[in-house]
Design a protein around this motif. Sequence first.
Motif, PDB file in Angstrom:
ATOM      1  N   HIS A 133       0.873  -1.171   0.000  1.00 25.49           N
ATOM      2  CA  HIS A 133       0.000   0.000   0.000  1.00 25.49           C
ATOM      3  C   HIS A 133       0.911   1.222   0.000  1.00 25.49           C
ATOM      4  O   HIS A 133       2.111   1.101   0.245  1.00 25.49           O
ATOM      5  N   ASP A 147       5.480   5.493   4.890  1.00 22.15           N
ATOM      6  CA  ASP A 147       6.528   4.679   5.525  1.00 22.15           C
ATOM      7  C   ASP A 147       6.893   3.452   4.695  1.00 22.15           C
ATOM      8  O   ASP A 147       8.017   2.968   4.752  1.00 22.15           O
ATOM      9  N   HIS A 148       5.958   2.957   3.895  1.00 25.27           N
ATOM     10  CA  HIS A 148       6.192   1.715   3.147  1.00 25.27           C
ATOM     11  C   HIS A 148       6.903   1.937   1.821  1.00 25.27           C
ATOM     12  O   HIS A 148       7.487   1.007   1.267  1.00 25.27           O
ATOM     13  N   HIS A 167      -7.476  -1.124   5.578  1.00 24.93           N
ATOM     14  CA  HIS A 167      -6.471  -0.180   6.091  1.00 24.93           C
ATOM     15  C   HIS A 167      -6.190   0.914   5.054  1.00 24.93           C
ATOM     16  O   HIS A 167      -5.977   2.064   5.396  1.00 24.93           O
ATOM     17  N   ASP A 203      -0.110  -3.970   5.964  1.00 23.42           N
ATOM     18  CA  ASP A 203      -0.738  -3.589   7.229  1.00 23.42           C
ATOM     19  C   ASP A 203      -2.145  -4.186   7.374  1.00 23.42           C
ATOM     20  O   ASP A 203      -2.968  -3.679   8.131  1.00 23.42           O
ATOM     21  N   HIS A 238       4.411  -4.138   9.976  1.00 22.56           N
ATOM     22  CA  HIS A 238       5.001  -3.702  11.251  1.00 22.56           C
ATOM     23  C   HIS A 238       5.019  -4.906  12.189  1.00 22.56           C
ATOM     24  O   HIS A 238       4.170  -5.790  12.076  1.00 22.56           O
TER      25      HIS A 238
END
Length: 274
Positions: free
Chosen positions: A140, A144-145, A197, A218, A256
């Motif tokens: 996604h 952060d990804h 998400h 996530d 995570h």
Amino acid sequence: MPRIPLEDNFNDVINKTQRGMKMTDDDLAKRAEVSLEDLAAVKGGKPIDAVLRRVARHLKLSPDALENLAYKRWYPDLPDFPKGFAAFNTPFEDMTVNSYLIWDPRAKVAAAFDTGATSEAMLDIIKAEGLTLRYIFITHTHDDHIADLARLASETGAEVWSSELEPVNHPGAKVFKENAHFHVGSLSVKTLYTFGHSPGQTTFFVTGLSWPLAVVGDSLFASSMGGSPTNFADQLRNNREKILTLPRDTVLACGHGPLTTLAQEKQHNPFFAR
Ligand SMILES: [Fe+2]
């Protein structure tokens, strides 16, 4: 990789579920027959057993799993991947984020899942193993990804792919539909839509390694799942229908927190344990 803490505490799980189910404190306290003070204490992180268990039942969470999470009685047994798999945990702002690399050791071709905050360690392995990176798959597009996407793509020349429901902003990026198949040497990768998400959140199911592997982004975490106040029900349903139905020995590589397995989550995840 060092031991990564679980992504969520028991009270994060409660807060996330309550928000997702759009239940007010008054409503939850009344249904669970607990005082507003006790509910507030539990939501603030104080594990009052009787309250926690009552609240869990009314949020359709497993009381035992939630209690084990509260007392930190469980941490996943980490699966052993002798070859063809590497996990990276990189710091991003006040948290950490995971990215993953798979490869066929004989054909020397590889695929990345997300980039994390930096792809430096991933690039080191690609170089050390003499791999060609074919694909960069995006679970996604939260910052952060994909923070190091431009660099990973330009240094490797790999194709960038994300869901048609969540196109990534990258020149030349391609989009897939659900149940698309990719081949990485002798490994195969299949796309599953596990949105909630985020609108195009995808799980990649990989076969050909020592264990079946689901890179879930996530969608799901060890002992928890991805949050979305607005699309909680979608996330829960997609997790149940598309991830929980995979083979029991499937390793779950989450966006995570630590690696886990489907069998362990069926037993220890408050959302899915019975
Ligand atoms: Fe994330």
